[in-house]
Write a protein that holds these residues in place. Structure first.
Motif, PDB file in Angstrom:
ATOM      1  N   ARG A 126      -1.973   7.269   9.071  1.00  0.00           N
ATOM      2  CA  ARG A 126      -1.971   5.941   8.437  1.00  0.00           C
ATOM      3  C   ARG A 126      -2.463   6.034   6.997  1.00  0.00           C
ATOM      4  N   ASP A 127      -3.507   6.836   6.779  1.00  0.00           N
ATOM      5  CA  ASP A 127      -4.013   7.021   5.410  1.00  0.00           C
ATOM      6  C   ASP A 127      -2.919   7.591   4.519  1.00  0.00           C
ATOM      7  N   TYR A 128      -2.198   8.568   5.030  1.00  0.00           N
ATOM      8  CA  TYR A 128      -1.113   9.186   4.251  1.00  0.00           C
ATOM      9  C   TYR A 128      -0.052   8.146   3.898  1.00  0.00           C
ATOM     10  N   ILE A 129       0.365   7.392   4.887  1.00  0.00           N
ATOM     11  CA  ILE A 129       1.437   6.413   4.656  1.00  0.00           C
ATOM     12  C   ILE A 129       1.001   5.336   3.664  1.00  0.00           C
ATOM     13  N   SER A 130      -0.187   4.765   3.887  1.00  0.00           N
ATOM     14  CA  SER A 130      -0.598   3.633   3.048  1.00  0.00           C
ATOM     15  C   SER A 130      -1.166   4.034   1.690  1.00  0.00           C
ATOM     16  N   LYS A 131      -1.709   5.234   1.565  1.00  0.00           N
ATOM     17  CA  LYS A 131      -2.375   5.606   0.314  1.00  0.00           C
ATOM     18  C   LYS A 131      -1.646   6.684  -0.495  1.00  0.00           C
ATOM     19  N   ILE A 132      -0.617   7.270   0.084  1.00  0.00           N
ATOM     20  CA  ILE A 132       0.163   8.283  -0.635  1.00  0.00           C
ATOM     21  C   ILE A 132       1.624   7.843  -0.720  1.00  0.00           C
ATOM     22  N   ALA A 133       2.286   7.774   0.433  1.00  0.00           N
ATOM     23  CA  ALA A 133       3.724   7.496   0.461  1.00  0.00           C
ATOM     24  C   ALA A 133       4.075   6.147  -0.165  1.00  0.00           C
ATOM     25  N   LEU A 134       3.386   5.087   0.236  1.00  0.00           N
ATOM     26  CA  LEU A 134       3.723   3.750  -0.277  1.00  0.00           C
ATOM     27  C   LEU A 134       3.367   3.555  -1.741  1.00  0.00           C
ATOM     28  N   LEU A 135       2.424   4.324  -2.235  1.00  0.00           N
ATOM     29  CA  LEU A 135       2.011   4.183  -3.634  1.00  0.00           C
ATOM     30  C   LEU A 135       2.710   5.180  -4.553  1.00  0.00           C
ATOM     31  N   GLY A 136       3.574   6.012  -3.973  1.00  0.00           N
ATOM     32  CA  GLY A 136       4.317   6.972  -4.777  1.00  0.00           C
ATOM     33  C   GLY A 136       3.480   8.129  -5.286  1.00  0.00           C
ATOM     34  N   ARG A 137       2.332   8.374  -4.677  1.00  0.00           N
ATOM     35  CA  ARG A 137       1.491   9.499  -5.090  1.00  0.00           C
ATOM     36  C   ARG A 137       2.039  10.786  -4.484  1.00  0.00           C
ATOM     37  N   LYS A 138       1.590  11.909  -4.972  1.00  0.00           N
ATOM     38  CA  LYS A 138       2.042  13.211  -4.464  1.00  0.00           C
ATOM     39  C   LYS A 138       0.942  13.845  -3.628  1.00  0.00           C
ATOM     40  N   SER A 139       1.299  14.246  -2.416  1.00  0.00           N
ATOM     41  CA  SER A 139       0.302  14.804  -1.497  1.00  0.00           C
ATOM     42  C   SER A 139      -0.248  16.143  -1.983  1.00  0.00           C
ATOM     43  N   LYS A 140       0.541  16.873  -2.771  1.00  0.00           N
ATOM     44  CA  LYS A 140       0.065  18.165  -3.281  1.00  0.00           C
ATOM     45  C   LYS A 140      -0.914  17.998  -4.444  1.00  0.00           C
ATOM     46  N   ASP A 141      -0.943  16.805  -5.046  1.00  0.00           N
ATOM     47  CA  ASP A 141      -1.824  16.546  -6.184  1.00  0.00           C
ATOM     48  C   ASP A 141      -3.027  15.671  -5.828  1.00  0.00           C
TER      49      ASP A 141
END
Length: 186
Positions: A87-102
């Motif tokens: 859920r953290d990944y979806i709401s704080k990375i994917a939906l905000l267009g951030r990059k998980s590697k950064d």
């Protein structure tokens, strides 16, 4: 579904009910604990932690490798600092267009100050109540010193409750049908 009275009877009855000689003894179940649910969990024999200094990408790789939805985050000293979930990944990375590697895990994780936890002696019902009250699906399991020893998922708790209910139904059905106890025979 069992009535509340029947469930209470099963939980509060002595563990072993003695029957006259030559008849079968029935053992009524103790209520399952967080520890017993965790011991049957997919989290039981895996490394369910991720350093908070890791990238979110590394955490996602671990989610996929172990087929789990939540990991305990640890600080430099190896102590619990929070949890990170899908859920953290979806709401704080994917939906905000951030990059998980950064992005570092500590930037998106739920910190210990806001964390709901369980202890081995907690009942499965208590753990379920904690999850439902906070709308969460995972609880870190802490020992008496606050050290993380495991992780519980809602799936682990549901499986334990279903097994417990099935066993309770069998004991009550056998009793109602006169199998064992002072009624005799199988």
């Amino acid at each position: 579904m069992l009535s509340r009275a029947a469930t209470t009877f099963i939980r509060k009855a002595p563990k072993n009910i003695s029957a006259p000689m030559g008849t079968r003894n029935y053992s009524l179940l103790e209520h399952a604990s967080a520890k017993s649910a965790w011991e049957k969990s997919c989290y039981f024999e895996m490394d369910f932690t991720v350093p908070e200094s890791s990238t979110v990408y590394e955490a996602v790789q671990k989610f996929a490798a172990y087929d789990v939805g939540c990991l305990v985050t640890t600080d430099e000293a190896g102590k619990i600092s929070g949890v990170v979930s899908e859920r953290d990944y979806i709401s704080k990375i994917a939906l905000l267009g951030r990059k998980s590697k950064d992005t570092l895990v500590k930037e998106i994780s739920t910190k210990t100050s806001n964390l709901m936890t369980a202890h081995p002696e907690d009942s499965v019902d208590e753990c379920m109540e904690k999850m439902l009250s906070k709308d969460i699906r995972h609880l870190p399991l802490l020992d008496e010193n606050g050290k993380v020893i495991g992780m519980l998922s809602v799936k682990d708790l549901v499986k334990t409750l279903v097994t417990e209910k099935d066993q309770t139904i069998k004991v009550l059905s056998d009793f109602a049908l006169g199998k064992g106890g002072h009624f005799g025979g199988e």
